[in-house]
Design a protein around this motif. Structure first.
Motif, PDB file in Angstrom:
ATOM      1  N   GLU A 167     -40.407 -52.682  19.512  1.00 15.64           N
ATOM      2  CA  GLU A 167     -41.725 -51.418  20.365  1.00 15.64           C
ATOM      3  C   GLU A 167     -40.725 -50.345  20.134  1.00 15.64           C
ATOM      4  O   GLU A 167     -41.415 -49.136  19.476  1.00 15.64           O
ATOM      5  CB  GLU A 167     -42.502 -51.715  21.548  1.00 15.64           C
ATOM      6  CG  GLU A 167     -42.615 -51.095  22.724  1.00 15.64           C
ATOM      7  CD  GLU A 167     -44.580 -51.066  22.155  1.00 15.64           C
ATOM      8  OE1 GLU A 167     -44.982 -50.536  22.475  1.00 15.64           O
ATOM      9  OE2 GLU A 167     -44.771 -52.449  21.395  1.00 15.64           O
ATOM     10  N   ASN A 168     -39.516 -50.341  19.896  1.00 12.79           N
ATOM     11  CA  ASN A 168     -38.998 -49.165  20.035  1.00 12.79           C
ATOM     12  C   ASN A 168     -38.690 -48.900  18.822  1.00 12.79           C
ATOM     13  O   ASN A 168     -37.309 -48.246  18.560  1.00 12.79           O
ATOM     14  CB  ASN A 168     -37.735 -48.696  20.732  1.00 12.79           C
ATOM     15  CG  ASN A 168     -37.059 -50.086  20.667  1.00 12.79           C
ATOM     16  OD1 ASN A 168     -37.056 -51.182  20.030  1.00 12.79           O
ATOM     17  ND2 ASN A 168     -35.524 -50.257  22.333  1.00 12.79           N
ATOM     18  N   GLY A 169     -39.043 -49.094  17.746  1.00  8.62           N
ATOM     19  CA  GLY A 169     -38.262 -49.049  16.222  1.00  8.62           C
ATOM     20  C   GLY A 169     -38.639 -47.763  15.758  1.00  8.62           C
ATOM     21  O   GLY A 169     -39.065 -46.816  16.099  1.00  8.62           O
ATOM     22  N   GLU A 170     -38.078 -47.663  14.706  1.00  9.39           N
ATOM     23  CA  GLU A 170     -38.427 -46.281  14.196  1.00  9.39           C
ATOM     24  C   GLU A 170     -39.006 -46.520  12.056  1.00  9.39           C
ATOM     25  O   GLU A 170     -38.372 -47.541  11.948  1.00  9.39           O
ATOM     26  CB  GLU A 170     -37.280 -45.284  13.799  1.00  9.39           C
ATOM     27  CG  GLU A 170     -36.604 -44.554  14.893  1.00  9.39           C
ATOM     28  CD  GLU A 170     -35.324 -43.933  14.968  1.00  9.39           C
ATOM     29  OE1 GLU A 170     -34.211 -44.355  13.418  1.00  9.39           O
ATOM     30  OE2 GLU A 170     -35.260 -42.905  15.509  1.00  9.39           O
ATOM     31  N   LEU A 171     -39.287 -45.885  12.251  1.00  2.19           N
ATOM     32  CA  LEU A 171     -40.207 -46.349  10.686  1.00  2.19           C
ATOM     33  C   LEU A 171     -39.032 -44.858   9.845  1.00  2.19           C
ATOM     34  O   LEU A 171     -39.408 -43.861   9.550  1.00  2.19           O
ATOM     35  CB  LEU A 171     -41.544 -46.202  10.495  1.00  2.19           C
ATOM     36  CG  LEU A 171     -41.947 -46.491   8.845  1.00  2.19           C
ATOM     37  CD1 LEU A 171     -41.501 -47.518   8.719  1.00  2.19           C
ATOM     38  CD2 LEU A 171     -44.094 -45.464   8.362  1.00  2.19           C
ATOM     39  N   LEU A 172     -38.905 -45.478   8.677  1.00  2.00           N
ATOM     40  CA  LEU A 172     -37.774 -44.841   7.381  1.00  2.00           C
ATOM     41  C   LEU A 172     -39.426 -45.271   5.726  1.00  2.00           C
ATOM     42  O   LEU A 172     -39.467 -46.687   5.950  1.00  2.00           O
ATOM     43  CB  LEU A 172     -36.690 -45.645   7.073  1.00  2.00           C
ATOM     44  CG  LEU A 172     -36.046 -44.221   5.757  1.00  2.00           C
ATOM     45  CD1 LEU A 172     -35.958 -42.623   6.086  1.00  2.00           C
ATOM     46  CD2 LEU A 172     -34.806 -45.617   5.383  1.00  2.00           C
ATOM     47  N   VAL A 173     -39.837 -44.182   5.371  1.00  2.00           N
ATOM     48  CA  VAL A 173     -39.862 -43.934   4.102  1.00  2.00           C
ATOM     49  C   VAL A 173     -39.950 -43.671   2.953  1.00  2.00           C
ATOM     50  O   VAL A 173     -38.749 -42.371   3.723  1.00  2.00           O
ATOM     51  CB  VAL A 173     -41.844 -43.782   4.237  1.00  2.00           C
ATOM     52  CG1 VAL A 173     -42.280 -44.317   5.279  1.00  2.00           C
ATOM     53  CG2 VAL A 173     -41.129 -42.114   4.963  1.00  2.00           C
ATOM     54  N   LEU A 174     -40.053 -43.566   2.307  1.00  2.00           N
ATOM     55  CA  LEU A 174     -38.809 -43.295   1.104  1.00  2.00           C
ATOM     56  C   LEU A 174     -40.424 -43.064  -0.371  1.00  2.00           C
ATOM     57  O   LEU A 174     -41.368 -43.907  -0.389  1.00  2.00           O
ATOM     58  CB  LEU A 174     -38.020 -43.842  -0.262  1.00  2.00           C
ATOM     59  CG  LEU A 174     -36.815 -43.735   1.576  1.00  2.00           C
ATOM     60  CD1 LEU A 174     -35.977 -45.793   0.303  1.00  2.00           C
ATOM     61  CD2 LEU A 174     -36.072 -43.207   1.284  1.00  2.00           C
ATOM     62  N   SER A 175     -40.091 -41.635  -1.211  1.00  2.00           N
ATOM     63  CA  SER A 175     -40.853 -41.718  -2.224  1.00  2.00           C
ATOM     64  C   SER A 175     -40.829 -41.524  -3.404  1.00  2.00           C
ATOM     65  O   SER A 175     -39.029 -41.709  -3.478  1.00  2.00           O
ATOM     66  CB  SER A 175     -41.387 -40.006  -1.789  1.00  2.00           C
ATOM     67  OG  SER A 175     -40.329 -39.048  -2.541  1.00  2.00           O
ATOM     68  N   GLU A 176     -41.148 -42.111  -4.582  1.00  2.00           N
ATOM     69  CA  GLU A 176     -40.534 -42.266  -6.358  1.00  2.00           C
ATOM     70  C   GLU A 176     -39.572 -41.310  -6.203  1.00  2.00           C
ATOM     71  O   GLU A 176     -38.826 -41.807  -7.482  1.00  2.00           O
ATOM     72  CB  GLU A 176     -41.743 -42.523  -6.652  1.00  2.00           C
ATOM     73  CG  GLU A 176     -42.769 -41.509  -6.458  1.00  2.00           C
ATOM     74  CD  GLU A 176     -43.942 -41.744  -7.975  1.00  2.00           C
ATOM     75  OE1 GLU A 176     -43.914 -42.981  -8.129  1.00  2.00           O
ATOM     76  OE2 GLU A 176     -44.512 -40.889  -7.945  1.00  2.00           O
ATOM     77  N   ASN A 177     -39.636 -39.924  -5.333  1.00  2.00           N
ATOM     78  CA  ASN A 177     -39.228 -38.769  -5.911  1.00  2.00           C
ATOM     79  C   ASN A 177     -37.689 -38.458  -5.591  1.00  2.00           C
ATOM     80  O   ASN A 177     -36.531 -37.972  -5.163  1.00  2.00           O
ATOM     81  CB  ASN A 177     -39.286 -37.132  -6.872  1.00  2.00           C
ATOM     82  CG  ASN A 177     -41.070 -37.374  -7.531  1.00  2.00           C
ATOM     83  OD1 ASN A 177     -40.440 -38.554  -8.494  1.00  2.00           O
ATOM     84  ND2 ASN A 177     -41.856 -36.411  -7.331  1.00  2.00           N
ATOM     85  N   GLY A 178     -36.996 -39.753  -4.480  1.00  2.00           N
ATOM     86  CA  GLY A 178     -36.719 -39.713  -3.528  1.00  2.00           C
ATOM     87  C   GLY A 178     -35.829 -38.712  -1.913  1.00  2.00           C
ATOM     88  O   GLY A 178     -35.277 -38.751  -1.768  1.00  2.00           O
ATOM     89  N   TYR A 179     -37.314 -38.978  -1.807  1.00  2.00           N
ATOM     90  CA  TYR A 179     -37.674 -37.891  -0.825  1.00  2.00           C
ATOM     91  C   TYR A 179     -37.899 -39.191   0.885  1.00  2.00           C
ATOM     92  O   TYR A 179     -37.923 -40.048   0.091  1.00  2.00           O
ATOM     93  CB  TYR A 179     -38.882 -37.021  -0.243  1.00  2.00           C
ATOM     94  CG  TYR A 179     -38.561 -36.105  -1.415  1.00  2.00           C
ATOM     95  CD1 TYR A 179     -37.595 -34.426  -0.887  1.00  2.00           C
ATOM     96  CD2 TYR A 179     -38.720 -35.655  -2.405  1.00  2.00           C
ATOM     97  CE1 TYR A 179     -37.564 -33.533  -1.592  1.00  2.00           C
ATOM     98  CE2 TYR A 179     -38.441 -34.370  -3.307  1.00  2.00           C
ATOM     99  CZ  TYR A 179     -38.123 -33.123  -2.185  1.00  2.00           C
ATOM    100  OH  TYR A 179     -37.745 -32.561  -2.881  1.00  2.00           O
TER     101      TYR A 179
END
Length: 211
Positions: A167-179
């Motif tokens: 429930e208390n997690g975080e989401l880390l997303v990454l893009s193909e250009n390194g963002y």
């Protein structure tokens, strides 16, 4: 050359490895069946350990201690379909593998998670959308079944990631250009499966698509 590491986990020689492929098949290995190698060794090609066919590729590997009735395999496809099955149904050592999920024409299995039946599921797409729902929204199904809609996709979009979390997690997303972008899970409201979700990241020409 041009190879890279995708998964790293700790296990023991007595455990199993469940190996899932993009064509929706599941294979099982005992860890001791994998040749042991030194730190700088190249390793063993998985085609030498499994009876993979044609253009089938590994998309998920899960270490399993024992096949219980109270754990589940939760799967997602690029086309937005999800499926949950009782782990014990995959307790088989058939060399040619088992059907883990029936796929629509042109669809592929992109991820599998081992869950406890009450975890938060988050699907993320190439165009930056994400949907969060509880896995209890998906009833358990047998092995050779298709599954149900997990997310409604825009034209030319597809699912790139399946996550299960608390429930208390975080989401880390990454893009193909390194963002990259990190967002508390609470910012993604819990909805029913099958919706369009919300933006996890606004993708553009500068950022590139989500990976």
């Amino acid at each position: 050359q041009e190879d890279f590491v995708e998964q790293l986990f700790i296990t023991t020689t007595h455990h199993y490895l469940m190996v899932f492929t993009c064509k929706g098949r599941a294979y099982r290995l005992k860890v001791h069946e994998i040749p042991e190698a030194g730190r700088q060794a190249k390793g063993t090609a998985i085609v030498n350990l499994l009876s993979l066919t044609g253009e089938d590729e590994v998309t998920a590997v899960i270490p399993i201690k024992e096949y219980t009735e109270d754990q589940y395999l939760f799967m997602a496809t690029a086309g937005g379909v999800v499926k949950k099955s009782v782990l014990a149904e995959y307790d088989s050592s058939r060399r040619d593998g088992l059907i883990a999920i029936n796929l629509d024409e042109g669809d592929s299995l992109i991820g599998v998670k081992l869950t406890n039946g009450d975890e938060e599921i988050l699907l993320s797409t190439r165009k930056g959308a994400a949907i969060r729902f509880n896995e209890s929204d998906v009833r358990p199904m047998g092995r050779a079944t298709r599954g149900v809609r997990g997310i409604m996709l825009d034209l030319d979009d597809y699912v790139v990631s399946l996550d299960s979390m608390q429930e208390n997690g975080e989401l880390l997303v990454l893009s193909e250009n390194g963002y990259g972008k990190r967002t508390p899970l609470i910012d993604f409201r819990n909805t029913r499966r099958g919706g369009k979700g919300v933006y996890a990241m606004r993708c553009n020409e500068k950022t590139g698509a989500l990976i």
